[in-house]
Design a protein around this motif. Structure first.
Motif, PDB file in Angstrom:
ATOM      1  N   ARG A  29      -9.373 -15.679   0.760  1.00  0.00           N
ATOM      2  CA  ARG A  29      -8.592 -14.497  -0.110  1.00  0.00           C
ATOM      3  C   ARG A  29      -9.587 -13.261  -0.340  1.00  0.00           C
ATOM      4  NH1 ARG A  29      -5.226 -16.053  -4.314  1.00  0.00           N
ATOM      5  NH2 ARG A  29      -4.960 -13.647  -4.541  1.00  0.00           N
ATOM      6  N   SER A  30      -8.738 -12.068   0.026  1.00  0.00           N
ATOM      7  CA  SER A  30      -9.578 -10.867   0.324  1.00  0.00           C
ATOM      8  C   SER A  30      -9.423 -10.022  -1.197  1.00  0.00           C
ATOM      9  CB  SER A  30      -8.714 -10.006   1.186  1.00  0.00           C
ATOM     10  OG  SER A  30      -7.390  -9.603   0.760  1.00  0.00           O
ATOM     11  N   SER A  31     -10.190  -9.012  -1.343  1.00  0.00           N
ATOM     12  CA  SER A  31     -10.159  -8.115  -2.628  1.00  0.00           C
ATOM     13  C   SER A  31      -8.843  -7.448  -2.735  1.00  0.00           C
ATOM     14  CB  SER A  31     -11.441  -7.559  -2.655  1.00  0.00           C
ATOM     15  OG  SER A  31     -11.331  -6.480  -1.763  1.00  0.00           O
ATOM     16  N   THR A  32      -7.951  -7.675  -1.665  1.00  0.00           N
ATOM     17  CA  THR A  32      -6.745  -6.706  -1.788  1.00  0.00           C
ATOM     18  C   THR A  32      -6.026  -6.664  -3.053  1.00  0.00           C
ATOM     19  OG1 THR A  32      -6.273  -7.534   0.566  1.00  0.00           O
ATOM     20  CG2 THR A  32      -4.378  -6.413  -0.669  1.00  0.00           C
ATOM     21  N   CYS A  33      -6.070  -7.965  -3.750  1.00  0.00           N
ATOM     22  CA  CYS A  33      -5.372  -7.924  -5.193  1.00  0.00           C
ATOM     23  C   CYS A  33      -6.125  -7.254  -6.387  1.00  0.00           C
ATOM     24  CB  CYS A  33      -4.883  -9.412  -5.550  1.00  0.00           C
ATOM     25  SG  CYS A  33      -3.875 -10.022  -4.431  1.00  0.00           S
ATOM     26  N   THR A  34      -7.344  -6.538  -6.028  1.00  0.00           N
ATOM     27  CA  THR A  34      -7.741  -5.632  -7.021  1.00  0.00           C
ATOM     28  C   THR A  34      -8.001  -4.385  -6.494  1.00  0.00           C
ATOM     29  OG1 THR A  34      -9.915  -6.637  -6.052  1.00  0.00           O
ATOM     30  CG2 THR A  34      -9.341  -8.026  -7.654  1.00  0.00           C
ATOM     31  N   ASP A  35      -7.919  -4.272  -5.254  1.00  0.00           N
ATOM     32  CA  ASP A  35      -8.228  -2.761  -4.846  1.00  0.00           C
ATOM     33  C   ASP A  35      -7.112  -2.273  -3.872  1.00  0.00           C
ATOM     34  OD1 ASP A  35      -8.808  -4.049  -2.639  1.00  0.00           O
ATOM     35  OD2 ASP A  35     -11.117  -3.694  -2.459  1.00  0.00           O
ATOM     36  N   ASN A  69      -3.494  -4.282   1.328  1.00  0.00           N
ATOM     37  CA  ASN A  69      -4.814  -3.337   1.381  1.00  0.00           C
ATOM     38  C   ASN A  69      -4.491  -2.112   1.946  1.00  0.00           C
ATOM     39  OD1 ASN A  69      -4.823  -3.882   4.081  1.00  0.00           O
ATOM     40  ND2 ASN A  69      -6.998  -4.958   4.069  1.00  0.00           N
TER      41      ASN A  69
END
Lengths: 120, 156
Positions: free
Chosen positions: B31-37, B57
């Motif tokens: 899971r990447s940080s895509t869902c926060t940034d 992203n």
């Protein structure tokens, strides 16, 4: 020929106009509207021969725009370009008075084919 | 009503057709940080009830929006590197998300959905906190603009 391109997305209006060019309709006069209400006004004032219209838009959607344009006597070609390509939506488009519905995503070849049928 | 997700290959096929370039999407193991940034678009049903959200992203957003608008690759690389998408790219990304509703709506028994304009994911999360705890997640990755592009589908 005057062509009215109706979409609430400025990006999509640019894409439709670019695709018209690729489909061989680049030497026509394109005007733009960001919703059905503005389009209806321009149809009355500018009398375009072809309207390419999105379905889902704020203020007035494409379906109502088409119905009202036909009621007001617009006899030009009215086509929808929309993600809503189900048989039910095609039926509604037909009942609203549209000549065709082209589902997104579409190619220049598909646009050329449908325009050749309806505007020659 | 439950939502069935399309296969990654169907999403890739739609994007390839829309953007005019061959895109290969693979399910991401991490899971990447895509869902926060990243940048997101909420999708709702015909009763305006939220159904799912698309999230990209900055790299995927810059690539998809930029390819749709046929922008120079240098500009897209710059946006991907900075993590910032300008107004043109965000509007184009909104149109990409709009097109992504097609394979979802093509699945029988799925609710009919329509997408809202794209915006930074934090703004979407403030209105729709459920995106932090979705019932289903499909995270796809692709090598875009020389880096890790991510596209995530979050189902309420």
């Amino acid at each position: 020929m005057k062509i009215l391109v109706v979409d609430d997305s400025k990006a999509m209006r640019k894409i439709v106009i670019r695709t018209l060019r690729q489909a061989g309709f680049g030497d026509h006069d394109c005007i733009e509207a960001e919703n059905g209400a503005v389009a209806l006004d321009l149809i009355g004032k500018e009398n375009p021969q072809l309207v390419l219209c999105d379905w889902n838009m704020p203020e007035m959607n494409g379906e109502d725009c088409c119905k009202q344009a036909r009621s007001a006597g617009f006899t030009g070609v009215f086509g929808f370009i929309t993600t809503e390509g189900t048989p039910a939506m095609r039926q509604r488009a037909n009942e609203a008075g549209a000549n065709f519905l082209l589902a997104k995503p579409f190619t220049a070849e598909e646009l050329e084919r449908v325009l050749n049928v309806h505007v020659g | 009503m439950s939502t069935t997700l399309p296969k990654p290959a169907e999403i890739a096929k739609l994007l390839s057709s829309l953007l005019g370039s061959n895109i290969s999407l693979q399910p991401a193991a991490d899971r990447s940080s895509t869902c926060t940034d990243g940048f997101a678009s909420l999708c709702h049903d015909d009763n305006r009830a939220p159904v799912l959200a698309f999230v990209a992203n900055a790299r995927a957003g810059a690539y998809m929006g930029g390819k749709l608008m046929m922008l120079p690759e240098g500009r897209l690389e710059e946006a991907a590197a900075s993590g910032e998408l300008d107004e043109v790219l965000i509007e184009a990304l909104s149109e990409v998300f709009n097109n992504l509703t097609v394979p979802f709506n093509a699945i029988a028994d799925n609710p009919h959905i329509a997408s809202e304009p794209a915006e930074p994911v934090q703004a979407v999360a403030a209105r729709a906190p459920w995106i932090a705890k979705p019932s289903q997640v499909l995270e796809l990755k692709a090598d875009l603009l020389g880096g890790d592009g991510r596209l995530v589908v979050l189902v309420k």
